[in-house]
Design a protein around this motif. Structure first.
Motif, PDB file in Angstrom:
ATOM      1  N   ILE A 182      29.688  41.544  31.537  1.00 48.51           N
ATOM      2  CA  ILE A 182      28.929  42.040  30.386  1.00 48.51           C
ATOM      3  C   ILE A 182      28.028  40.957  29.795  1.00 48.51           C
ATOM      4  CG2 ILE A 182      29.140  42.882  28.008  1.00 48.51           C
ATOM      5  CD1 ILE A 182      31.595  44.467  28.950  1.00 48.51           C
ATOM      6  N   VAL A 183      28.542  39.737  29.663  1.00 48.52           N
ATOM      7  CA  VAL A 183      27.737  38.654  29.104  1.00 48.52           C
ATOM      8  C   VAL A 183      26.514  38.406  29.975  1.00 48.52           C
ATOM      9  CG1 VAL A 183      27.685  36.207  28.523  1.00 48.52           C
ATOM     10  CG2 VAL A 183      29.698  37.573  27.948  1.00 48.52           C
ATOM     11  N   ALA A 184      26.701  38.408  31.287  1.00 50.24           N
ATOM     12  CA  ALA A 184      25.586  38.194  32.210  1.00 50.24           C
ATOM     13  C   ALA A 184      24.584  39.343  32.140  1.00 50.24           C
ATOM     14  CB  ALA A 184      26.105  38.033  33.632  1.00 50.24           C
ATOM     15  N   TYR A 213      19.352  41.570  30.341  1.00 54.11           N
ATOM     16  CA  TYR A 213      18.628  42.536  29.520  1.00 54.11           C
ATOM     17  C   TYR A 213      17.715  41.827  28.527  1.00 54.11           C
ATOM     18  CZ  TYR A 213      17.909  46.204  26.010  1.00 54.11           C
ATOM     19  OH  TYR A 213      17.355  47.082  25.121  1.00 54.11           O
ATOM     20  N   GLU A 214      18.252  40.806  27.873  1.00 50.98           N
ATOM     21  CA  GLU A 214      17.467  40.072  26.878  1.00 50.98           C
ATOM     22  C   GLU A 214      16.322  39.293  27.508  1.00 50.98           C
ATOM     23  OE1 GLU A 214      20.435  37.821  24.834  1.00 50.98           O
ATOM     24  OE2 GLU A 214      21.073  39.528  23.597  1.00 50.98           O
ATOM     25  N   ALA A 215      16.435  39.036  28.825  1.00 50.94           N
ATOM     26  CA  ALA A 215      15.348  38.375  29.553  1.00 50.94           C
ATOM     27  C   ALA A 215      14.283  39.366  30.009  1.00 50.94           C
ATOM     28  CB  ALA A 215      15.912  37.621  30.753  1.00 50.94           C
ATOM     29  N   GLY A 216      14.471  40.645  29.652  1.00 51.67           N
ATOM     30  CA  GLY A 216      13.485  41.664  30.003  1.00 51.67           C
ATOM     31  C   GLY A 216      13.720  42.331  31.342  1.00 51.67           C
ATOM     32  N   ILE A 217      14.893  42.108  31.942  1.00 51.82           N
ATOM     33  CA  ILE A 217      15.216  42.693  33.246  1.00 51.82           C
ATOM     34  C   ILE A 217      15.826  44.079  33.049  1.00 51.82           C
ATOM     35  CG2 ILE A 217      16.650  42.442  35.317  1.00 51.82           C
ATOM     36  CD1 ILE A 217      16.458  39.387  34.860  1.00 51.82           C
ATOM     37  N   LYS A 218      15.374  45.044  33.827  1.00 47.05           N
ATOM     38  CA  LYS A 218      15.919  46.393  33.759  1.00 47.05           C
ATOM     39  C   LYS A 218      17.225  46.467  34.560  1.00 47.05           C
ATOM     40  CE  LYS A 218      12.619  48.113  31.285  1.00 47.05           C
ATOM     41  NZ  LYS A 218      12.868  48.610  29.907  1.00 47.05           N
ATOM     42  N   ILE A 219      18.236  47.123  33.993  1.00 51.35           N
ATOM     43  CA  ILE A 219      19.551  47.234  34.628  1.00 51.35           C
ATOM     44  C   ILE A 219      19.770  48.670  35.093  1.00 51.35           C
ATOM     45  CG2 ILE A 219      22.023  46.825  34.377  1.00 51.35           C
ATOM     46  CD1 ILE A 219      20.269  44.324  33.944  1.00 51.35           C
ATOM     47  N   ILE A 220      20.088  48.828  36.369  1.00 50.29           N
ATOM     48  CA  ILE A 220      20.366  50.131  36.962  1.00 50.29           C
ATOM     49  C   ILE A 220      21.773  50.088  37.556  1.00 50.29           C
ATOM     50  CG2 ILE A 220      19.566  51.922  38.549  1.00 50.29           C
ATOM     51  CD1 ILE A 220      17.435  51.030  36.520  1.00 50.29           C
ATOM     52  N   CYS A 221      22.591  51.104  37.278  1.00 45.95           N
ATOM     53  CA  CYS A 221      23.946  51.185  37.852  1.00 45.95           C
ATOM     54  C   CYS A 221      24.005  52.263  38.926  1.00 45.95           C
ATOM     55  CB  CYS A 221      24.970  51.531  36.775  1.00 45.95           C
ATOM     56  SG  CYS A 221      25.450  50.157  35.703  1.00 45.95           S
ATOM     57  N   PHE A 222      24.860  52.043  39.925  1.00 49.00           N
ATOM     58  CA  PHE A 222      25.176  53.096  40.881  1.00 49.00           C
ATOM     59  C   PHE A 222      26.659  53.062  41.188  1.00 49.00           C
ATOM     60  CE2 PHE A 222      24.647  49.476  43.651  1.00 49.00           C
ATOM     61  CZ  PHE A 222      25.475  49.689  44.739  1.00 49.00           C
ATOM     62  N   ASN A 223      27.204  54.239  41.520  1.00 49.51           N
ATOM     63  CA  ASN A 223      28.621  54.350  41.869  1.00 49.51           C
ATOM     64  C   ASN A 223      29.524  53.857  40.733  1.00 49.51           C
ATOM     65  OD1 ASN A 223      30.555  55.128  43.904  1.00 49.51           O
ATOM     66  ND2 ASN A 223      31.110  52.960  44.039  1.00 49.51           N
ATOM     67  N   GLY A 224      29.161  54.141  39.510  1.00 49.19           N
ATOM     68  CA  GLY A 224      29.926  53.686  38.350  1.00 49.19           C
ATOM     69  C   GLY A 224      29.114  52.715  37.513  1.00 49.19           C
ATOM     70  N   CYS A 225      29.611  52.428  36.299  1.00 54.08           N
ATOM     71  CA  CYS A 225      28.879  51.527  35.440  1.00 54.08           C
ATOM     72  C   CYS A 225      29.853  50.794  34.517  1.00 54.08           C
ATOM     73  CB  CYS A 225      27.823  52.296  34.646  1.00 54.08           C
ATOM     74  SG  CYS A 225      26.420  51.261  34.114  1.00 54.08           S
ATOM     75  N   PHE A 226      29.346  50.254  33.413  1.00 52.99           N
ATOM     76  CA  PHE A 226      30.155  49.475  32.487  1.00 52.99           C
ATOM     77  C   PHE A 226      30.805  50.402  31.459  1.00 52.99           C
ATOM     78  CE2 PHE A 226      26.607  46.942  34.059  1.00 52.99           C
ATOM     79  CZ  PHE A 226      27.262  45.840  34.582  1.00 52.99           C
ATOM     80  N   THR A 227      31.364  49.830  30.401  1.00 50.20           N
ATOM     81  CA  THR A 227      31.908  50.643  29.330  1.00 50.20           C
ATOM     82  C   THR A 227      30.785  51.481  28.730  1.00 50.20           C
ATOM     83  OG1 THR A 227      31.505  48.928  27.682  1.00 50.20           O
ATOM     84  CG2 THR A 227      33.647  48.899  28.789  1.00 50.20           C
ATOM     85  N   GLU A 228      31.154  52.555  28.076  1.00 53.43           N
ATOM     86  CA  GLU A 228      30.153  53.460  27.513  1.00 53.43           C
ATOM     87  C   GLU A 228      29.223  52.730  26.548  1.00 53.43           C
ATOM     88  OE1 GLU A 228      30.017  57.654  24.970  1.00 53.43           O
ATOM     89  OE2 GLU A 228      31.868  56.993  25.948  1.00 53.43           O
TER      90      GLU A 228
END
Length: 269
Positions: free
Chosen positions: A62-64, A69-84
């Motif tokens: 999560i910290v990473a 995210y704060e560096a402007g990178i878009k995050i995409i999840c597949f086959n599951g993701c993080f906490t809601e």
């Protein structure tokens, strides 16, 4: 991780990336949170536009992810993701299989198969690994009013351990006529266990996932493997890359279920 499902996802990603003329970097974390965190941090340092990830655990890295995210990178999840909470805050798109529906699909087919075979009150052994698939399968049997006996339920998801588990179930429960396995490794292991115990024609396997090996088992004349409900990993890979490109261009895809497939002896072609 480095198995058929994720390798096929990667093939779909590569195809979509080639068509869109974008560069892809692949890393396998093998369900290791520390390694996953390391890769995310390295990608962030390199200044990539998007990170596509299947997290090893729901609250891992999560910290990473926050730093990316704060560096402007878009995050995409597949086959599951993080906490809601984390997902809602940092993730632009998710693509995963409806695991409950996948189990329900196979359970519905199995109920019809029992009717066709004129088999009542079957004794079933379960090689498990996924609570949602299990719940869907059970619900289908409830909805179809199938009476059945759960004689064994042991966990295994890799081929070698599933083979041992399958043999143990069959040796301890000679009344079992059905093995239901909840993933690729469990299904291959269950079929192998039936064959090792010389029970072809007496015990039948129903499973989840598809691969060249499972497809061949469905074609084999011994009739052990009857049907599998399957995810669509190649399509999942394609969709996640397109979503990453869209997210970079300002369009988030949100949550998405990837369509499933089904393979049985009813349609050998």
């Amino acid at each position: 991780q480095n198995d058929n499902f994720f390798e096929t996802v990667a093939l779909g990603m590569e195809e979509a990336a080639d068509e869109a003329d974008v560069d892809m970097l692949f890393r396998f974390h093998e369900q290791n949170m520390t390694l996953a965190t390391q890769w995310i941090e390295e990608f962030t340092e390199q200044g990539v536009d998007a990170i596509i990830v299947s997290p090893p655990v729901k609250d891992g890295s999560i910290v990473a992810i926050q730093a990316a995210y704060e560096a402007g990178i878009k995050i995409i999840c597949f086959n599951g993701c993080f906490t809601e909470e984390v997902t809602e805050k940092y993730v632009a798109a998710i693509f995963e299989t409806d695991q409950n529906a996948l189990g329900y699909q196979l359970g519905s087919y199995f109920a019809g198969w029992l009717t066709e075979q004129e088999l009542e009150n079957p004794h079933i052994g379960i090689v498990g690994c996924c609570n949602r698939r299990n719940a869907g399968f059970r619900q289908a049997l409830v909805d179809r009013a199938v009476n059945w006996h759960e004689d064994a339920n042991l966990e295994a998801h890799l081929v070698d351990e599933a083979t041992v588990v399958g043999e143990t179930i069959l040796q301890s429960n000679p009344q079992i006529t059905i093995l239901w396995a909840e993933n690729e490794g469990g299904t291959i292991g269950s079929v192998t266990a039936v064959r090792n115990q010389a029970l072809s024609g007496q015990v039948f396997v129903f499973g989840i996932d598809i691969s060249p090996q499972l497809a061949q088992m469905l074609l084999d004349e011994d009739g052990v493997l009857q049907a599998v409900g399957a995810q669509s990993p190649y399509l999942m890979g394609e969709l996640t890359v397109q979503a990453a490109i869209d997210a970079v261009n300002g369009k988030d895809a949100g949550f998405n279920h990837v369509p499933t497939a089904f393979f049985s002896r009813d349609d050998l072609d």
